[in-house]
Each structure stands twice: as C-alpha cells, then as structure tokens.
Design a protein around this motif. Sequence first.
Motif, PDB file in Angstrom:
ATOM      1  N   ALA A   1      98.727  15.359  41.469  1.00  0.00           N
ATOM      2  CA  ALA A   1      97.448  16.017  41.212  1.00  0.00           C
ATOM      3  C   ALA A   1      96.718  15.313  40.074  1.00  0.00           C
ATOM      4  O   ALA A   1      97.307  15.009  39.039  1.00  0.00           O
ATOM      5  N   PHE A   2      95.434  15.060  40.289  1.00  0.00           N
ATOM      6  CA  PHE A   2      94.582  14.423  39.296  1.00  0.00           C
ATOM      7  C   PHE A   2      93.441  15.365  38.935  1.00  0.00           C
ATOM      8  O   PHE A   2      92.889  16.049  39.811  1.00  0.00           O
ATOM      9  N   LEU A   3      93.065  15.363  37.660  1.00  0.00           N
ATOM     10  CA  LEU A   3      91.883  16.079  37.207  1.00  0.00           C
ATOM     11  C   LEU A   3      90.738  15.086  37.099  1.00  0.00           C
ATOM     12  O   LEU A   3      90.847  14.068  36.414  1.00  0.00           O
ATOM     13  N   THR A   4      89.644  15.359  37.813  1.00  0.00           N
ATOM     14  CA  THR A   4      88.492  14.462  37.731  1.00  0.00           C
ATOM     15  C   THR A   4      87.820  14.625  36.366  1.00  0.00           C
ATOM     16  O   THR A   4      87.581  15.747  35.909  1.00  0.00           O
ATOM     17  N   SER A   5      87.516  13.504  35.728  1.00  0.00           N
ATOM     18  CA  SER A   5      86.953  13.535  34.380  1.00  0.00           C
ATOM     19  C   SER A   5      85.525  13.005  34.390  1.00  0.00           C
ATOM     20  O   SER A   5      84.782  13.221  35.347  1.00  0.00           O
TER      21      SER A   5
ATOM     22  N   ILE B   1      92.619  11.995  35.272  1.00  0.00           N
ATOM     23  CA  ILE B   1      93.736  12.340  34.403  1.00  0.00           C
ATOM     24  C   ILE B   1      94.886  12.802  35.286  1.00  0.00           C
ATOM     25  O   ILE B   1      94.746  13.770  36.058  1.00  0.00           O
ATOM     26  N   GLY B   2      96.019  12.122  35.209  1.00  0.00           N
ATOM     27  CA  GLY B   2      97.173  12.508  36.006  1.00  0.00           C
ATOM     28  C   GLY B   2      97.845  13.745  35.423  1.00  0.00           C
ATOM     29  O   GLY B   2      98.113  13.807  34.223  1.00  0.00           O
TER      30      GLY B   2
ATOM     31  N   ASN C   1     100.413   8.376  33.986  1.00  0.00           N
ATOM     32  CA  ASN C   1      99.913   7.134  33.378  1.00  0.00           C
ATOM     33  C   ASN C   1      98.572   6.698  33.964  1.00  0.00           C
ATOM     34  O   ASN C   1      98.098   5.593  33.685  1.00  0.00           O
ATOM     35  N   ALA C   2      97.970   7.568  34.775  1.00  0.00           N
ATOM     36  CA  ALA C   2      96.736   7.186  35.473  1.00  0.00           C
ATOM     37  C   ALA C   2      95.638   6.781  34.510  1.00  0.00           C
ATOM     38  O   ALA C   2      94.925   5.787  34.746  1.00  0.00           O
TER      39      ALA C   2
END
Length: 236
Positions: free
Chosen positions: A153-157, A171-172, A179-180
């Motif tokens: 899951a990634f948070l869009t920034s 953001i991973g 480490n994304a």
Amino acid sequence: MQDKREPVQTRRALLKTGGFLMGALVVPEMVSAKVKRIVQQPSPMATPEAPRPVRPGVAARPITSPRVVRPDLMRCAMAALDRHSGRGLMRDRMAIVDFNAASGEPRMHLVNLGDGRSKSFLVAHGKGSDPAHTGWLQRFSNINGSEASCEGAFLTSDYYVGKHGRSQRLIGLDPTNNNALDRAIVVHGAWYANPQMARSRGMLGRSQGCFAVGERELADLFDRMGPGRMIYAAKV
C-alpha cells in the motif's frame, strides 16, 4: 224463493280460493328447493393461479468493482485500506494495480469506493521485476538500486516536476515498500507506457520501479487520484 245454485257457487269459490292458496304455498317451496339445488351444486373448480416466481433477496452491494478488479485482489486492497486507516487515507477512491496481468493490459484500476465505478489505465513495471522483458512481472523488490517494482500500500503525496515532467511522490506504508520514498518510486508519465506501445509490441516498456503511465493519460489520472489516497499494488 231461495236460489239453490248459491251453495254450489259458494263451494266452487271456496275450492278456487283454496286451490290458489295451495298453489301459493307450493310454488315458493318449489322455488326454494330449486334454489337449494343450485346452491348445493359444486361450483366448477377454478384454475389455480400459477405460482409467482420468488424474487431472491437482494443483498447490499459490496464496495467493489467486479468487472475489472478480481475479488481476491479487491479484498486485499480493502484490508490494506482498513489496516492503514490511521495514516489519514481518504476512503472515497483508490487505485489498485493488478501485477498479475501483463503490461499490455490496463491493470491500474482507479475505483470509486462509493459506487464501484472505475477507470483503468496502462501502467509499466520495473526493469528489475522483468529482466527478460517478457511483459510479465516476475518479482518484487524493496531494495535500492534493484530497479524493481515493490508491492503493498502506498500513500499518494505531493506533486512535483522532475525529469519525467509532472510526477507524484509515494510513501510506502508496508515493510515491502517502505523504501519507496528513498528510492524515488513515483507516478509519472512515459512514452513507453502509451497505448500505441501496447498495440504495436503487445507490451509496455519498463520503468526503474516507478508506476509509469501513458503521457496523455497522466493528467486524467492525477485529476482523479489526488494526494492523500491509497495505491495498492500486488500480484495475488
């Protein structure tokens, strides 16, 4: 002189009157008997009405996009959204990347969680995930320099403008992709992710681990996605 015919007439009158009275008594009885017979006669059997089909109960529609997102992947994505709810993720829509599909297929699905509608985009995977360039993702990696896609899951920034033009930082949120941000795994546009590439070669080119989408589709994706939402990538 008394008329002798009077008694005869009187008797005839009495007989006539008595006969009338007897008739009046007999006729209602006959009518009553006739009505009784009609009432007692069994009525013809009515044709039974065909049973109406039972309408199955309509269950509440789950939040899903069954036409494009496989149920197993959708469940994993929703579980991830719940798991990371404390990170301030918005729950109106999210992107789900099905890395089980080939790169030539639209496999990034932007799903509206309110009504289940979705729009799909082509998206490339990293070189390190497909060294032989088969069009299929073979493996994930969270290691710097691997040039591979990572899962989770990634948070869009925020948006920024870099070497690929307008891009969006990610953001991973999981140990498999934490480490994304350091690896600069972002969403950006690329010529090798355009639909023409998929039509001519049957697959897209490869990124360095980023979610590369078609140059003409990038603005539409960014308008629909925005910051603060989740991208879930997996091979389920």
